[in-house]
Write an enzyme that holds these catalytic residues in place. Sequence first.
Site, PDB file in Angstrom:
ATOM      1  N   CYS A  22      10.839  41.934  40.097  1.00  0.00           N
ATOM      2  CA  CYS A  22      11.853  43.152  39.560  1.00  0.00           C
ATOM      3  C   CYS A  22      12.717  43.686  40.712  1.00  0.00           C
ATOM      4  CB  CYS A  22      10.707  43.993  39.391  1.00  0.00           C
ATOM      5  SG  CYS A  22       9.642  44.839  40.665  1.00  0.00           S
ATOM      6  N   CYS A  25      11.436  44.798  43.957  1.00  0.00           N
ATOM      7  CA  CYS A  25      11.300  43.617  44.827  1.00  0.00           C
ATOM      8  C   CYS A  25      12.583  43.074  45.573  1.00  0.00           C
ATOM      9  CB  CYS A  25      10.813  42.250  44.425  1.00  0.00           C
ATOM     10  SG  CYS A  25       9.204  42.490  43.110  1.00  0.00           S
ATOM     11  N   ASP A 466      53.485  33.781  42.894  1.00  0.00           N
ATOM     12  CA  ASP A 466      54.551  33.151  43.808  1.00  0.00           C
ATOM     13  C   ASP A 466      55.374  31.995  42.911  1.00  0.00           C
ATOM     14  OD1 ASP A 466      55.761  31.850  46.179  1.00  0.00           O
ATOM     15  OD2 ASP A 466      54.288  29.914  45.669  1.00  0.00           O
ATOM     16  N   ASP A 667      49.976  29.169  46.026  1.00  0.00           N
ATOM     17  CA  ASP A 667      49.455  27.867  46.194  1.00  0.00           C
ATOM     18  C   ASP A 667      49.707  27.422  47.685  1.00  0.00           C
ATOM     19  OD1 ASP A 667      52.185  27.225  45.806  1.00  0.00           O
ATOM     20  OD2 ASP A 667      51.438  25.295  45.713  1.00  0.00           O
ATOM     21  N   ASP A 671      51.455  31.530  51.346  1.00  0.00           N
ATOM     22  CA  ASP A 671      51.074  32.476  50.351  1.00  0.00           C
ATOM     23  C   ASP A 671      49.565  33.045  50.974  1.00  0.00           C
ATOM     24  OD1 ASP A 671      52.991  32.213  48.379  1.00  0.00           O
ATOM     25  OD2 ASP A 671      51.929  30.428  47.864  1.00  0.00           O
TER      26      ASP A 671
END
Length: 777
Positions: A22, A25, A466, A667, A671
């Site tokens: 639970c 825990c 970009d 990419d 960047d």
Amino acid sequence: MSRNDRPLAHQSVSLDIEGMKCGGCVQSVERILLEQPSVAHASVNLVTRTAWLDLNDPGQSLEPILAALAARGFSAQQRNTGSLEQLTSSTRDSLADWWSQWRQLMVALVLLLLSVLGHLAAGGHLQVMILGALPFHAGLATVALLGPGRPILVGGARAALALTPTMDTLVGLGVSSAYLASLVALLWPQVGWPCFFNEPVMLLGFVLLGRFLEERARFRTGRALQQLAQLQPDTARLLAGDGTIREVRVGALRPGERVQLLAGDRIPVDGMVLEGHSAVDVSSITGEPLPLDAAPGMELTSGSLNLEATLLLEVRRVGAETALARIISLVEQAQARKAPIQGLADRVAGRFCYGVVSLALLTFLFWWQLGARLWPQVLHASGQGLVHGYGHGGLHAPLGGVAETSLGLALQLAISVLVVACPCALGLATPTVITVASGQAARRGWLFRGGDVIEMAASLRQVVFDKTGTLTLGRPLVAGVLGTKKPDQLMKLAASLEQNSRHPLAHAVLQEAQRHRLSLLPTLATRTYPGSGLAGELEGVEGTVRVGTPEWLQAEGVHWTAELQADVDQASLLGQSVVAVALGEEPLGLVTIDDRLRPDVSVALDRLREQGMTLAMLSGDRRQAVERLGEQLGFQPHQLGWQLLPDQKLERLQRLRKAGLLAMVGDGINDAPALAAADLGIAVGTGTQIAQDSADLVLLGDRLEGLPEALLLARRTMAKVRQNLTWAFGYNLIALPIAAGLLLPGFGLLLSPPIAALLMALSSITVVVNALALRTT
């Protein structure tokens, strides 16, 4: 915790932890882990039963950590993240645990059935008097506690002694209280206590039934990750040095070796095609619907499917280094990292059991000493046959019966409070949804790095792109051929000469020639003029062929016309690169080269705008190219930025962030700083590795259309999380007062312990099933 505040880990490790039941825990395990000096940060997932640790010292042994967990009743071992073999082994272990729980449940349900038959016999409906004997019910309860109930009692007692009570502690207190009180009433009838031997049997039956159904549903939440692991085959066809083919285990392959792939084979490793042409289905990895055309020199990722013909592949990466293993590792990390919204539920769950035990004690004292005196009508004294005296003179309260004494009523209500409470629902509310969502996203080629990333993605208001490689393909392609009536002849001559160059524009010309299936001519001699072009002689062609910039060709004496210059000027306005081709002193024409838009970019941007996103584009490219693309894609002038260096991009991002949470999509290497600085960094999967490493969300493949879909999934995920948390808190806030007898004086409504146990089980199942509904949306 904001993105920039995340802990910087020297070493991250993952642990498999058993014994968590639970939210209490989870809090206990996190507290134990954070008490260890070597642990800087810990995140525990109840659904996958794993913990993700950031260690201060990379060389630190895990033995003290594992020993500390074991001392509190939580056995643990290090997990090899991204290991396909370990994931498959974990699945087998889960199935074994599932069958073990099934056996325990069957024993408990048989005992429950016998208990019900005993009550029917006691009521005169069955003439099997031994079933109606009180010692028989005492025996059933004893078997239930020592058999299927023993793990719950032992685990609950161990947690209580460690001062970290859990769900097992609450259930254990409930069933043991009922059993001990009934045992006293059986052995010493003169005390006048009622017997509740039916309660432990029924409680355990309903609790185990709920846990079994919950475990079955929880197992389904991780099915997407298991399906990813199954994409890697167990064996591969190794091409030995003597030319023979041997079938070997995939784990035995090494970089540099060669494997043969037949049509219909899954690709076992990351590798490069050496021989053969075939179509390869990569939809399971990247979500791309169309197959790739595999040819020599192309790299293929593990888990892809060879569709048509035989391929020879050189092994590049194996084991945990393959793309498939890295994807699985990212998903496992994502499932371990919590969403901030889960913090409140975890804090409440950590103290929940203390509050429930206190409420149960207060309930017992109130109804024993005050309640029955204030409302005497709550005691069942009407003689309607719900309480029967039989066997050794003891009173046995049957199914749904209300006690005749204040002590019996107090005990019954206190037990109901203990078992109706559900910290499990609080602990499962968020991680079940995050587990399902991250698995579903991975199957579609979207890799969220954590629950916190999903929560951030659901709150975004702005997306900044970009240009090159993100909105465009990032690969120069031929846009057109101008100034000639024989474009194929021009392309044939240009490509024949350019096959000796490695310039990106030369690659675009060659690619266009291949697309038109033009046969190239052998070169007799070539000369390179850096920054200008190439000149050379081709077999079967009289005169010198020149391919290069228009300015260079004019300087070399090539006749230039006003029409050609007008074409050059127009292409420059469009931001295109121009390659001029001449034979001798006569110009043959122009090749315009551009970085084309991704095919789905317009659809992706339109869907983002429909979702209410504000869009912007920041680029290092020339102003003309950025403005032309911005106008084509519907950007406003103030949403564009051009000729920006990485630090200038950061400045613009900081200004834009004042208007709301912001994502950066990129990419390239340049960047990476912007991706790290944004509230949410998003990398396109075809980009550089450093961009992917800096990002929070990675879109595999070439489909930018996946971005709005991924953000929509994030919003649906957080909606499910809020639904689950509302249910988990609402259930406990309503069920606990009713179990404590709130409605008993005015309405005569009593929540008996067996019904309370059933409601508790249904509460946990509800949040898991609601999370699984995300798979169908």
